[in-house]
Motif scaffolding. Structure first.
Motif, mmCIF file in Angstrom:
data_model
loop_
_atom_site.group_PDB
_atom_site.id
_atom_site.type_symbol
_atom_site.label_atom_id
_atom_site.label_comp_id
_atom_site.label_asym_id
_atom_site.label_seq_id
_atom_site.Cartn_x
_atom_site.Cartn_y
_atom_site.Cartn_z
ATOM 1 N N ILE A 31 0.835 -1.204 0.000
ATOM 2 C CA ILE A 31 0.000 0.000 0.000
ATOM 3 C C ILE A 31 0.865 1.248 0.000
ATOM 4 N N VAL A 32 1.865 1.269 0.855
ATOM 5 C CA VAL A 32 2.768 2.418 0.940
ATOM 6 C C VAL A 32 3.531 2.604 -0.365
ATOM 7 N N GLN A 33 3.967 1.507 -0.953
ATOM 8 C CA GLN A 33 4.678 1.585 -2.237
ATOM 9 C C GLN A 33 3.809 2.182 -3.332
ATOM 10 N N GLU A 34 2.557 1.743 -3.411
ATOM 11 C CA GLU A 34 1.680 2.236 -4.471
ATOM 12 C C GLU A 34 1.451 3.737 -4.356
ATOM 13 N N ILE A 35 1.216 4.216 -3.164
ATOM 14 C CA ILE A 35 0.952 5.646 -2.979
ATOM 15 C C ILE A 35 2.229 6.453 -3.168
ATOM 16 N N ASP A 36 3.338 5.934 -2.656
ATOM 17 C CA ASP A 36 4.676 6.514 -2.870
ATOM 18 C C ASP A 36 4.737 7.999 -2.521
ATOM 19 N N SER A 37 4.353 8.312 -1.289
ATOM 20 C CA SER A 37 4.435 9.684 -0.796
ATOM 21 C C SER A 37 5.524 9.768 0.267
ATOM 22 N N PRO A 38 6.318 10.848 0.289
ATOM 23 C CA PRO A 38 7.328 10.997 1.343
ATOM 24 C C PRO A 38 6.710 11.162 2.727
ATOM 25 N N LEU A 39 5.407 11.410 2.771
ATOM 26 C CA LEU A 39 4.724 11.585 4.052
ATOM 27 C C LEU A 39 4.034 10.314 4.527
ATOM 28 N N LEU A 40 4.182 9.208 3.779
ATOM 29 C CA LEU A 40 3.532 7.954 4.172
ATOM 30 C C LEU A 40 4.573 6.862 4.339
ATOM 31 N N GLY A 41 4.527 6.190 5.490
ATOM 32 C CA GLY A 41 5.457 5.098 5.749
ATOM 33 C C GLY A 41 4.804 4.015 6.584
ATOM 34 N N ILE A 42 5.651 3.175 7.173
ATOM 35 C CA ILE A 42 5.218 1.997 7.926
ATOM 36 C C ILE A 42 5.592 2.146 9.396
ATOM 37 N N THR A 43 4.721 1.666 10.273
ATOM 38 C CA THR A 43 5.091 1.393 11.658
ATOM 39 C C THR A 43 5.483 -0.073 11.748
ATOM 40 N N MET A 44 6.733 -0.306 12.086
ATOM 41 C CA MET A 44 7.260 -1.674 12.165
ATOM 42 C C MET A 44 7.296 -2.111 13.632
ATOM 43 N N ASP A 45 6.313 -2.939 14.008
ATOM 44 C CA ASP A 45 6.225 -3.454 15.376
ATOM 45 C C ASP A 45 6.670 -4.909 15.360
ATOM 46 N N GLN A 46 7.718 -5.232 16.111
ATOM 47 C CA GLN A 46 8.258 -6.598 16.110
ATOM 48 C C GLN A 46 7.205 -7.631 16.501
ATOM 49 N N ALA A 47 6.393 -7.314 17.514
ATOM 50 C CA ALA A 47 5.387 -8.272 17.968
ATOM 51 C C ALA A 47 4.364 -8.546 16.871
ATOM 52 N N HIS A 48 3.947 -7.508 16.163
ATOM 53 C CA HIS A 48 2.995 -7.702 15.076
ATOM 54 C C HIS A 48 3.628 -8.477 13.926
#
Length: 268
Positions: free
Chosen positions: A147-164
């Motif tokens: 999803i983030v790749q498709e939109i490709d905005s510098p204002l959109l990224g991922i929250t990387m939670d190890q537990a998830h």
């Protein structure tokens, strides 16, 4: 306010402010947004993220969608007062329709584009968090990153939670192939060694990193994130009931000790 004081006392640089903690204090008159903003401006501890706007996607009616956008506008107003430029977004769960991954992908892209149009004038970043529970609409890293790749905005990224990442067995190849600059925040924790995807594998099973009951391969997480160019903060997020039963200062002290030891061992 005690949380902030103790976090600064024990050496934290940042705090992810939980909306579920902030709202009761605001409603009770324990503090105001302006007082919090002034506190952050005068102290070393800063606010890293506003955590979180929940259930933002797969809203089926115009009224539901409008409520999400109004909530985002209010969060942005708060962030501008608090000196924060990052909002964590959590997807909806337990959907009442049998949506496919492509359908969820399209709906989420459409909603995020509307949200980015609101956030962009304020230079507020949005971090999509995949949530590793069976009932969540986005529960693996690969789907969130697509999803983030498709939109490709510098204002959109991922929250990387190890537990998830662990809880729904996200695949390591998708993380290794990711652009670390599109990961905006890293939630650090450990987990009891319970089956991936189990209904009882929830936040109550989280642990401080370094707890001998944990099963995480911390060297692997840290190594991959470094190799792909992650540059954000590393924050500790656990939600374990036994930690809430500790004295408030002791809880913060132990969290600070755990994250400092982890950074020394795996990050520096």
């Amino acid at each position: 306010m005690k949380d902030l004081e103790y976090c600064e006392k024990y050496g934290f640089d940042y705090i992810d402010l939980q909306e579920s903690c902030l709202n009761p204090d605001l409603e009770a008159g324990a503090c105001t947004l302006e007082e919090l903003g002034a506190w952050f401006a005068e102290h070393n501890l800063k606010m890293y993220s506003y955590n979180a706007l929940e259930d933002f996607n797969m809203r089926r009616t115009i009224a539901e969608q409008d409520r999400v956008l109004a909530h985002l506008k209010e969060i942005i107003r708060r962030c501008n007062i608090l000196g924060c430029d990052l909002v964590v977004l959590c997807p909806s769960g337990n959907l009442n329709v049998d949506a496919t991954i492509p359908e969820i992908h399209k709906d989420t892209v459409d909603m995020l584009q509307r949200m980015l149009a609101i956030a962009e004038p304020h230079k507020i970043r949005l971090a999509l968090e995949f949530c590793g529970f069976p009932g969540m609409s986005i529960n693996r890293f690969r789907e969130a990153y697509a999803i983030v790749q498709e939109i490709d905005s510098p204002l959109l990224g991922i929250t990387m939670d190890q537990a998830h990442f662990h809880s729904m067995a996200s695949d390591w190849e998708s993380l290794k192939e990711a652009d670390g600059r599109k990961i905006f925040t890293w939630h650090l924790n450990d987990l009891e060694n319970v089956p991936c995807g189990a209904a009882y594998n929830d936040v109550t099973k989280r642990l401080f990193p370094g707890d001998p009951r944990g099963c995480m391969d911390h060297a692997r997480y840290a190594g991959v994130l470094k190799r792909i160019g992650y540059q954000g903060a590393c924050s500790i997020e656990v939600f374990r009931p036994e930690y809430y039963r500790l004295e408030q200062e002791e809880n913060v002290r132990l969290a600070a000790k755990a994250i400092k030891e982890h950074i020394r061992k795996y990050v520096n």
